[in-house]
Scaffold this motif. Sequence first.
Motif, PDB file in Angstrom:
ATOM      1  N   GLU A 120      41.477  63.649 -35.812  1.00  0.00           N
ATOM      2  CA  GLU A 120      40.070  65.115 -36.794  1.00  0.00           C
ATOM      3  C   GLU A 120      39.215  64.713 -35.440  1.00  0.00           C
ATOM      4  OE1 GLU A 120      40.901  64.969 -40.814  1.00  0.00           O
ATOM      5  OE2 GLU A 120      43.468  65.321 -40.429  1.00  0.00           O
ATOM      6  N   LEU A 121      38.621  63.886 -35.526  1.00  0.00           N
ATOM      7  CA  LEU A 121      37.711  63.375 -35.263  1.00  0.00           C
ATOM      8  C   LEU A 121      37.259  64.374 -33.697  1.00  0.00           C
ATOM      9  CD1 LEU A 121      34.051  62.526 -35.217  1.00  0.00           C
ATOM     10  CD2 LEU A 121      35.647  60.277 -34.412  1.00  0.00           C
ATOM     11  N   GLU A 122      38.289  63.873 -32.976  1.00  0.00           N
ATOM     12  CA  GLU A 122      37.828  64.932 -31.840  1.00  0.00           C
ATOM     13  C   GLU A 122      38.152  66.294 -31.989  1.00  0.00           C
ATOM     14  OE1 GLU A 122      41.930  65.672 -28.584  1.00  0.00           O
ATOM     15  OE2 GLU A 122      40.767  63.939 -27.475  1.00  0.00           O
ATOM     16  N   ALA A 123      38.999  66.545 -32.389  1.00  0.00           N
ATOM     17  CA  ALA A 123      39.078  68.357 -32.904  1.00  0.00           C
ATOM     18  C   ALA A 123      37.557  68.791 -33.126  1.00  0.00           C
ATOM     19  CB  ALA A 123      39.655  68.533 -34.759  1.00  0.00           C
ATOM     20  N   MET A 124      36.934  67.753 -33.997  1.00  0.00           N
ATOM     21  CA  MET A 124      35.406  68.625 -34.904  1.00  0.00           C
ATOM     22  C   MET A 124      34.864  68.312 -33.257  1.00  0.00           C
ATOM     23  SD  MET A 124      35.305  66.794 -38.555  1.00  0.00           S
ATOM     24  CE  MET A 124      33.467  67.507 -39.114  1.00  0.00           C
ATOM     25  N   MET A 125      34.543  67.792 -33.170  1.00  0.00           N
ATOM     26  CA  MET A 125      33.678  67.188 -31.528  1.00  0.00           C
ATOM     27  C   MET A 125      33.670  68.988 -30.424  1.00  0.00           C
ATOM     28  SD  MET A 125      33.202  63.673 -30.958  1.00  0.00           S
ATOM     29  CE  MET A 125      32.001  63.666 -29.587  1.00  0.00           C
ATOM     30  N   LEU A 126      35.690  69.031 -30.028  1.00  0.00           N
ATOM     31  CA  LEU A 126      35.777  70.562 -28.892  1.00  0.00           C
ATOM     32  C   LEU A 126      35.392  71.341 -29.695  1.00  0.00           C
ATOM     33  CD1 LEU A 126      38.824  68.742 -28.056  1.00  0.00           C
ATOM     34  CD2 LEU A 126      36.657  68.789 -26.950  1.00  0.00           C
ATOM     35  N   SER A 127      35.352  71.220 -31.586  1.00  0.00           N
ATOM     36  CA  SER A 127      34.742  72.370 -31.632  1.00  0.00           C
ATOM     37  C   SER A 127      33.420  73.148 -32.328  1.00  0.00           C
ATOM     38  CB  SER A 127      36.351  72.838 -33.876  1.00  0.00           C
ATOM     39  OG  SER A 127      36.946  72.634 -32.650  1.00  0.00           O
ATOM     40  N   THR A 128      33.372  72.075 -31.981  1.00  0.00           N
ATOM     41  CA  THR A 128      31.534  72.328 -32.563  1.00  0.00           C
ATOM     42  C   THR A 128      30.508  71.808 -31.369  1.00  0.00           C
ATOM     43  OG1 THR A 128      30.869  70.394 -33.610  1.00  0.00           O
ATOM     44  CG2 THR A 128      31.657  71.624 -35.460  1.00  0.00           C
ATOM     45  N   GLY A 129      30.911  71.398 -30.225  1.00  0.00           N
ATOM     46  CA  GLY A 129      30.329  70.949 -29.358  1.00  0.00           C
ATOM     47  C   GLY A 129      29.573  70.039 -29.473  1.00  0.00           C
ATOM     48  N   LYS A 130      29.518  69.110 -30.961  1.00  0.00           N
ATOM     49  CA  LYS A 130      28.980  67.991 -30.299  1.00  0.00           C
ATOM     50  C   LYS A 130      29.171  66.958 -29.312  1.00  0.00           C
ATOM     51  CE  LYS A 130      27.523  68.286 -34.900  1.00  0.00           C
ATOM     52  NZ  LYS A 130      25.752  68.795 -34.954  1.00  0.00           N
ATOM     53  N   GLN A 131      28.137  66.129 -28.542  1.00  0.00           N
ATOM     54  CA  GLN A 131      28.039  65.314 -27.656  1.00  0.00           C
ATOM     55  C   GLN A 131      28.398  63.790 -28.788  1.00  0.00           C
ATOM     56  OE1 GLN A 131      28.814  66.583 -23.915  1.00  0.00           O
ATOM     57  NE2 GLN A 131      29.330  67.624 -25.489  1.00  0.00           N
ATOM     58  N   LEU A 132      27.955  63.966 -29.095  1.00  0.00           N
ATOM     59  CA  LEU A 132      27.818  62.368 -30.074  1.00  0.00           C
ATOM     60  C   LEU A 132      28.500  61.792 -31.425  1.00  0.00           C
ATOM     61  CD1 LEU A 132      27.197  59.249 -29.646  1.00  0.00           C
ATOM     62  CD2 LEU A 132      24.879  59.818 -30.341  1.00  0.00           C
ATOM     63  N   ALA A 133      29.276  61.262 -31.403  1.00  0.00           N
ATOM     64  CA  ALA A 133      30.031  61.463 -32.815  1.00  0.00           C
ATOM     65  C   ALA A 133      29.707  59.936 -33.638  1.00  0.00           C
ATOM     66  CB  ALA A 133      31.053  61.376 -33.540  1.00  0.00           C
TER      67      ALA A 133
ATOM     68  N   ALA B 192      40.555  74.597 -37.474  1.00  0.00           N
ATOM     69  CA  ALA B 192      40.992  76.746 -37.906  1.00  0.00           C
ATOM     70  C   ALA B 192      39.909  75.929 -38.925  1.00  0.00           C
ATOM     71  CB  ALA B 192      42.346  76.153 -38.332  1.00  0.00           C
ATOM     72  N   LEU B 193      39.534  75.099 -39.447  1.00  0.00           N
ATOM     73  CA  LEU B 193      38.530  75.203 -40.830  1.00  0.00           C
ATOM     74  C   LEU B 193      37.315  74.463 -40.473  1.00  0.00           C
ATOM     75  CD1 LEU B 193      40.186  72.186 -43.341  1.00  0.00           C
ATOM     76  CD2 LEU B 193      39.882  74.492 -43.463  1.00  0.00           C
ATOM     77  N   VAL B 194      37.189  74.354 -39.031  1.00  0.00           N
ATOM     78  CA  VAL B 194      35.597  74.424 -38.768  1.00  0.00           C
ATOM     79  C   VAL B 194      35.545  75.418 -38.578  1.00  0.00           C
ATOM     80  CG1 VAL B 194      33.860  73.781 -36.184  1.00  0.00           C
ATOM     81  CG2 VAL B 194      36.334  71.692 -37.648  1.00  0.00           C
ATOM     82  N   HIS B 195      35.873  76.695 -37.700  1.00  0.00           N
ATOM     83  CA  HIS B 195      36.390  77.755 -37.239  1.00  0.00           C
ATOM     84  C   HIS B 195      35.516  78.335 -38.448  1.00  0.00           C
ATOM     85  CE1 HIS B 195      37.286  81.976 -36.557  1.00  0.00           C
ATOM     86  NE2 HIS B 195      36.612  81.458 -35.142  1.00  0.00           N
TER      87      HIS B 195
END
Length: 411
Positions: A97-110, A69-72
């Motif tokens: 939390e890391l997974e949630a950020m990657m899925l929400s932003t579409g980031k492929q690499l953390a 929700a915060l990322v949105h």
Amino acid sequence: MDTKLTTPQIVVIADDFTGGNDAGVSLACTGLRVDVAFELPYHGNADVLVVNSDSRALAARHAASRIEALVHDCYSNPHQLLLKKIDSTLRGNPGAELEAMMLSTGKQLAIVAPAFPDAGRTTVQGQCLINGVPVTETEFASDPKTPVASADIGLLLQAQTTIPCQSMSLSQFSHRLNQYASDGPEIWVVDAQTDGCLDTIATQALAQKERPLLVGSAGICQALARQHVNTSPRCLLAMVGSMSEVAQRQIATVCRNARAESLVIDIENVLCGSPTHYLQQIINILSSGRHCIVHTCPDREARHRIPGLCARWQLTRPQLGEKVCHFLGTLTRQVLEAVTPDALYLSGGDVASAVAGALGARGFRITGCVAQCVPYGRFAGGLWQRPVMTKAGGFGDEATLLQVLNFIEER
């Protein structure tokens, strides 16, 4: 509070308030404006927005939902740098939390680098060490709210995410990043024992065309701050409303400086309502790293043309002055909404008051003096929170404004 929705260069999401402050302080020390938001959407003019999810003690699935929700609400521009602040001892829900950020932003690499060498936290062969001891052999293993179950960072993350995690040395990281091509989301845990290691990680991450998600503690935030130290030349926006001969000599002297450029506002343009081209000219000057001196007096004879202007436009002298000051105040606000010079110089009492009003200032706190006749300080409240210098039009000598420029460049 400013009403404009903030559009920061950097967004940091932390899982608790003090951790967010730890993340922001090093960035603030570089001169960036850092705000820690308690709720979203956030209105202001921050360069760095730190968001506290307050999720460290939540169940993993609830923490993930809150992060999503915060990322949105705070991340909408892929050009913004995104950083996930985690605890240096791995407490909380870093994997979820890391997974949630990657899925929400579409980031492929953390890239996960939780080391904080200044506090004795290092990462060696994928293990989280506290002063050389695995974290599970320290008091953090029995933390009353969020005990740490494993010193192996990859295993700890993998317990909360299905995204593949890999641990690697710094040299392996550098080699793999140079050859990186996305084949699905990945999490890399990178060893770091010194600030130099973290500098390498930050430098190489920032150099990527598609920036990865950076994940770490205050250590990686400090490395990021070292990358963002402002090395660009300092610049001044000067709004000179005074038509005194002293003020004009000061402008002529300062414009011999190669980095200073003057821009004359034609009062006829102001009165006929077609002054919009001035805004982009000022923005271009400041964006190029030059000082911009804006004034309304093109020559020594200008003040003698005022009676004719008043007669032609059927204005009294005070009415003409009020229109010009209102225009300069509005123009200043528009400029500062688009670019951020290092200081604001206001010459002439009426202009200074008009600019202060346009910027929403409630007062002025004096903190010093430059060139013997130029008080400086900061506005209380309003849009502009960087240094402000004021000068009565007829004060000083030919070198006064040049001394102000030198003060800004050297400060």
